[in-house]
Design a protein around this motif. Structure first.
Motif, PDB file in Angstrom:
ATOM      1  N   LEU A 156       1.164   7.788  -0.071  1.00  8.55           N
ATOM      2  CA  LEU A 156       0.636   7.181  -0.935  1.00  8.55           C
ATOM      3  C   LEU A 156       0.781   5.567  -0.705  1.00  8.55           C
ATOM      4  O   LEU A 156       0.847   4.799  -1.587  1.00  8.55           O
ATOM      5  CB  LEU A 156       1.003   7.405  -2.088  1.00  8.55           C
ATOM      6  CG  LEU A 156       0.807   9.063  -2.504  1.00  8.55           C
ATOM      7  CD1 LEU A 156       1.090   9.686  -3.901  1.00  8.55           C
ATOM      8  CD2 LEU A 156      -0.757   9.136  -2.342  1.00  8.55           C
ATOM      9  N   LYS A 157       1.383   4.959   0.499  1.00 11.07           N
ATOM     10  CA  LYS A 157       1.771   3.662   0.885  1.00 11.07           C
ATOM     11  C   LYS A 157       2.953   3.041   0.005  1.00 11.07           C
ATOM     12  O   LYS A 157       2.999   1.976   0.109  1.00 11.07           O
ATOM     13  CB  LYS A 157       0.562   2.916   0.541  1.00 11.07           C
ATOM     14  CG  LYS A 157      -0.731   3.108   1.184  1.00 11.07           C
ATOM     15  CD  LYS A 157      -1.931   2.077   1.179  1.00 11.07           C
ATOM     16  CE  LYS A 157      -2.446   1.894  -0.217  1.00 11.07           C
ATOM     17  NZ  LYS A 157      -3.447   2.572  -0.583  1.00 11.07           N
ATOM     18  N   LEU A 158       3.677   3.973  -0.557  1.00 12.15           N
ATOM     19  CA  LEU A 158       4.762   3.403  -1.294  1.00 12.15           C
ATOM     20  C   LEU A 158       5.818   2.721  -0.580  1.00 12.15           C
ATOM     21  O   LEU A 158       6.679   1.907  -0.992  1.00 12.15           O
ATOM     22  CB  LEU A 158       5.310   4.384  -2.529  1.00 12.15           C
ATOM     23  CG  LEU A 158       4.369   4.725  -3.576  1.00 12.15           C
ATOM     24  CD1 LEU A 158       5.047   6.122  -4.208  1.00 12.15           C
ATOM     25  CD2 LEU A 158       4.192   3.712  -4.326  1.00 12.15           C
ATOM     26  N   SER A 159       5.953   3.118   0.860  1.00 12.77           N
ATOM     27  CA  SER A 159       6.822   2.621   1.806  1.00 12.77           C
ATOM     28  C   SER A 159       6.558   1.141   1.818  1.00 12.77           C
ATOM     29  O   SER A 159       7.539   0.349   2.066  1.00 12.77           O
ATOM     30  CB  SER A 159       6.822   3.192   3.204  1.00 12.77           C
ATOM     31  OG  SER A 159       5.405   2.875   3.672  1.00 12.77           O
ATOM     32  N   SER A 160       5.537   0.387   1.573  1.00 13.92           N
ATOM     33  CA  SER A 160       5.148  -0.767   1.677  1.00 13.92           C
ATOM     34  C   SER A 160       5.747  -1.595   0.216  1.00 13.92           C
ATOM     35  O   SER A 160       5.733  -2.926   0.028  1.00 13.92           O
ATOM     36  CB  SER A 160       3.834  -1.219   1.850  1.00 13.92           C
ATOM     37  OG  SER A 160       2.847  -0.763   0.707  1.00 13.92           O
ATOM     38  N   VAL A 161       6.066  -0.814  -0.759  1.00 12.80           N
ATOM     39  CA  VAL A 161       6.468  -1.621  -2.119  1.00 12.80           C
ATOM     40  C   VAL A 161       7.843  -0.999  -2.698  1.00 12.80           C
ATOM     41  O   VAL A 161       8.086  -1.444  -3.750  1.00 12.80           O
ATOM     42  CB  VAL A 161       5.379  -1.456  -3.164  1.00 12.80           C
ATOM     43  CG1 VAL A 161       3.971  -2.188  -2.671  1.00 12.80           C
ATOM     44  CG2 VAL A 161       4.975  -0.030  -3.445  1.00 12.80           C
ATOM     45  N   HIS A 162       8.437  -0.256  -1.969  1.00 23.80           N
ATOM     46  CA  HIS A 162       9.714   0.337  -2.263  1.00 23.80           C
ATOM     47  C   HIS A 162      11.077  -0.664  -1.903  1.00 23.80           C
ATOM     48  O   HIS A 162      10.990  -0.528  -0.203  1.00 23.80           O
ATOM     49  CB  HIS A 162       9.930   1.731  -2.042  1.00 23.80           C
ATOM     50  CG  HIS A 162      11.244   2.442  -2.390  1.00 23.80           C
ATOM     51  ND1 HIS A 162      12.117   2.617  -1.637  1.00 23.80           N
ATOM     52  CD2 HIS A 162      11.721   2.509  -3.797  1.00 23.80           C
ATOM     53  CE1 HIS A 162      13.125   3.127  -2.189  1.00 23.80           C
ATOM     54  NE2 HIS A 162      13.150   3.253  -3.681  1.00 23.80           N
ATOM     55  N   THR A 163      11.898  -1.032  -2.586  1.00 24.70           N
ATOM     56  CA  THR A 163      12.878  -1.748  -1.733  1.00 24.70           C
ATOM     57  C   THR A 163      14.123  -1.539  -2.729  1.00 24.70           C
ATOM     58  O   THR A 163      13.859  -1.346  -4.079  1.00 24.70           O
ATOM     59  CB  THR A 163      12.465  -3.194  -1.816  1.00 24.70           C
ATOM     60  OG1 THR A 163      13.695  -3.986  -1.258  1.00 24.70           O
ATOM     61  CG2 THR A 163      12.063  -3.572  -3.148  1.00 24.70           C
ATOM     62  N   PRO A 164      15.371  -1.685  -2.441  1.00 25.90           N
ATOM     63  CA  PRO A 164      16.604  -1.613  -3.231  1.00 25.90           C
ATOM     64  C   PRO A 164      16.510  -2.634  -4.023  1.00 25.90           C
ATOM     65  O   PRO A 164      16.255  -3.909  -3.941  1.00 25.90           O
ATOM     66  CB  PRO A 164      17.875  -1.653  -2.324  1.00 25.90           C
ATOM     67  CG  PRO A 164      16.973  -1.277  -0.767  1.00 25.90           C
ATOM     68  CD  PRO A 164      15.667  -1.803  -0.835  1.00 25.90           C
ATOM     69  N   PHE A 165      17.533  -2.625  -5.043  1.00 28.16           N
ATOM     70  CA  PHE A 165      17.863  -3.990  -6.104  1.00 28.16           C
ATOM     71  C   PHE A 165      19.253  -3.690  -6.299  1.00 28.16           C
ATOM     72  O   PHE A 165      19.591  -2.688  -6.858  1.00 28.16           O
ATOM     73  CB  PHE A 165      16.973  -3.741  -7.339  1.00 28.16           C
ATOM     74  CG  PHE A 165      17.282  -4.729  -8.291  1.00 28.16           C
ATOM     75  CD1 PHE A 165      17.728  -5.777  -8.171  1.00 28.16           C
ATOM     76  CD2 PHE A 165      16.987  -4.191  -9.649  1.00 28.16           C
ATOM     77  CE1 PHE A 165      18.270  -6.748  -9.215  1.00 28.16           C
ATOM     78  CE2 PHE A 165      17.164  -4.931 -10.922  1.00 28.16           C
ATOM     79  CZ  PHE A 165      18.216  -6.174 -10.621  1.00 28.16           C
TER      80      PHE A 165
END
Length: 665
Positions: free
Chosen positions: A528-537
């Motif tokens: 679902l392409k979430l790899s391009s918008v998931h990042t640690p905070f």
């Protein structure tokens, strides 16, 4: 008139044109298809057939002048002379555009993971940096030669076809048969350009027939997509739609005094009982392309970020943060303004009507404010967003540093951190600083001066199995961790360190292309392409904050409200972000996503579900975030969930679209 001769030429030309397009699409699918999870043959076939219709349209458009003029003796291409030479010039121009757009499309997709669109013109705003990046990354001279040879070969083949057809004596037909042939040809041409048996013509949105975005990428014709997106405008909000969405969104945001008529979004935020004492400093760091699945935080076995992983364990770590979009300019805008950049035409940083925003950094009264970037803030008009909205901001950029230039993006990230540290240690009062890194980016240049950074060379199979396309990308990601470690080692020696909150998060992630996201990441992140918008905070302040890990869904627009919520002062929040440490909102945590270059695809997700739709459509699909087959639409099985999330998504998008030009301070 030699209509039959022209008919034969047109038929052979179009068949060859479509065959060439299919070959290019197969090459595209081979070059960028995920080897671990290839595009299903049924979708590949459907994309190739759909792509052939786009190619047919383009081929017919390129033939329109010939179809109008080629049947007359004076302008026929079937006699050697000036007319044929002029037609060959025309076809050379057609092939030049065709081959060039496909070459740029391959490079663009390799670079950003999206098809060529008019958004590529954004790079012309920063021509020096863009040209430098292209020259450093791609074999420009070789590609230019290939381009020229390809155009020459195709033009020669058309010349041969003209000669071959010229030898054809034609079809001895009567007037009525010729008339019928002309009418059929005209109707066939119009139908081919229209693209389908429907009231509405074939459009770029037809390529998005599946949740598999790569299927759409294979189908789209880059030349047509470029010109289609040139004239594309978003579905601009209407005030009626905004007022309809307002009550639910006002409740979601926690507006103090809802007013459907005035459309008030202000929230007066008071300090918590647990607020930090005094005036601690803040260093807010945008990490370029810092995908969660590539880090050791989420179990990547290639040991990419050992230092950052240990630091996160000593921090307040939100492990479920999603950026609204894929793209640095949009990430900078959203992180500062607290509003997703939902402009489908261009980045909002370039939109004069959207430049003025309510940036919560201004809530830090009495603080010195600094912005550090290795290159120039002229890029994407970020300078305008910064200087217009952050009071008293001092910008540090290329030309103001003693460190040497590393590549097209300016000085290296390690040196950028060192330059920032030199400024911080001289501060006499509290400060709020933003550092924008850029080194984890093509051409992935690692400075020769960093001899203590050891390059590694895993096999291609290891790289692809764990989220990396190539070894230079892998080492660049490791260098990001190295640079952060060097920064922290240096900062810990300075007096400001103990009284500073360091904030680290990605401007966006990177989509997994031609490889997997690794064994420890949910399948939904790839499908679902979430790899391009998931990042640690991460909020790191060992002397000020107690370590904790939160799994709640978070958005990049929540970062500044969360930072401000740590401090002992009141402030007014006018954006769409919410404090992640405020328990009032924990029952309604959601993250919004948008892919402007992919047909305006918008989505909203919580812990369990992800609802996705196109802006121009009335409904979309519901997908199970925890499923092993997340790309299967569950709307029919869970209609109430789908309807609820669709309404939330439409309301969210409508309010975000409105607030882009109404979020002013």
């Amino acid at each position: 008139m030699r209509i039959p001769r022209l008919f034969r030429f047109t038929l052979v030309y179009l068949l060859a044109f479509i065959a060439l397009g299919i070959c290019i699409r197969l090459g595209f699918a081979t070059a960028f298809g995920n080897k671990a999870d290839p595009l299903p043959s049924s979708l590949l076939t459907q994309s190739l057939l759909l792509g052939a219709r786009f190619d047919l349209r383009l081929g017919l458009l390129s033939l329109v002048p010939l179809l109008l003029l080629g049947g007359f003796k004076i302008t026929t291409p079937f006699k050697v002379g000036l007319a044929r030479r002029l037609w060959l010039v025309w076809f050379a121009l057609v092939f030049a555009v065709l081959i060039f757009t496909h070459m740029v499309d391959f490079a663009h997709y390799s670079y950003l993971g999206v098809k060529l669109s008019a958004s590529v013109l954004n790079f012309l705003y920063n021509l020096d940096e863009s040209a430098g990046m292209v020259w450093s990354t791609y074999p420009v001279v070789k590609l230019t030669l290939v381009w020229g040879l390809s155009v020459g070969l195709l033009t020669w083949l058309v010349s041969c076809l003209m000669s071959k057809v010229a030898a054809y004596t034609g079809w001895d037909a009567g007037k009525w048969k010729t008339t019928v042939l002309v009418l059929v040809s005209i109707l066939g041409t119009l139908l081919g350009i229209h693209g389908k048996f429907s009231q509405y013509p074939l459009r770029w949105s037809d390529a998005y027939y599946s949740t598999n975005s790569f299927a759409a990428a294979v189908a789209l014709n880059p030349a047509l997509n470029f010109f289609d997106t040139m004239s594309y405008t978003s579905n601009t909000y209407s005030l009626d739609d905004v007022r309809k969405a307002y009550p639910a969104m006002a409740a979601y945001l926690g507006v103090d005094h809802p007013d459907e008529k005035a459309l008030n979004f202000e929230r007066d935020i008071q300090p918590k009982a647990t607020a930090l004492a005094g005036q601690p400093n803040v260093v807010m760091v945008y990490l370029e392309s810092f995908s969660g699945y590539k880090t050791s935080l989420y179990g990547n076995p290639l040991a990419t970020t050992p230092f950052f992983t240990q630091m996160a364990k000593e921090s307040i770590w939100f492990d479920n943060l999603f950026t609204p979009h894929f793209g640095t300019a949009r990430g900078i805008f959203a992180g500062l303004s607290g509003i997703p950049d939902v402009d489908l035409r261009d980045t909002s940083s370039r939109n004069p009507a959207a430049v003025t925003q309510n940036v919560l950094i201004n809530a830090f009264k009495g603080y010195e404010k600094d912005y550090f970037i290795g290159g120039s803030t002229t890029w994407a008009n970020v300078r305008g967003v910064l200087t217009k909205n952050i009071d008293g901001l001092k910008i540090h950029e290329e030309g103001s540093y003693s460190a040497p230039r590393n590549d097209v993006w300016g000085i290296s990230d390690k040196n950028l951190f060192y330059e920032a540290n030199k400024v911080f240690k001289e501060k006499k009062g509290p400060f709020f600083a933003v550092i924008q890194t850029s080194g984890n980016h093509r051409p992935y240049t690692i400075p020769a001066e960093d001899t203590d950074f050891k390059l590694k060379n895993p096999s291609v199979a290891e790289l692809h199995a764990n989220g990396f396309a190539a070894v230079d990308e892998y080492n660049s990601f490791r260098y990001m961790d190295y640079s952060i470690e060097k920064f922290m080692e240096t900062a810990k020696k300075e007096a400001y360190f103990d009284n500073t909150v360091f904030v680290f998060f990605g401007d966006h992630g990177i989509r997994a292309m031609g490889h997997d996201v690794g064994p420890n990441v949910p399948r939904a992140y790839q499908d679902l392409k979430l790899s391009s918008v998931h990042t640690p905070f991460v909020l790191y302040a060992p002397k000020l904050l107690k370590p904790a890990r939160y799994h709640k869904v978070a958005s990049q627009i929540d970062i500044l409200p969360t930072i401000a919520g740590l401090f002992n002062f009141s402030f007014v929040n006018k954006g769409m972000g919410r404090d992640l440490l405020d328990p009032r909102f924990d029952a309604s945590r959601m993250a919004f996503t948008i892919y402007p270059d992919e047909g305006g695809e918008i989505g909203i997700l919580d812990q369990d579900w992800y609802y996705i739709m196109q802006v121009a459509k009335k409904s979309g699909g519901l997908f199970d975030m925890k499923s092993n087959t997340p790309s299967i639409d569950k709307s029919a099985e869970h209609p109430e969930v789908a309807e609820k999330m669709k309404t939330q998504l439409r309301d969210y998008y409508t309010i975000a679209d409105y607030m882009l030009t109404h979020g002013a301070k």
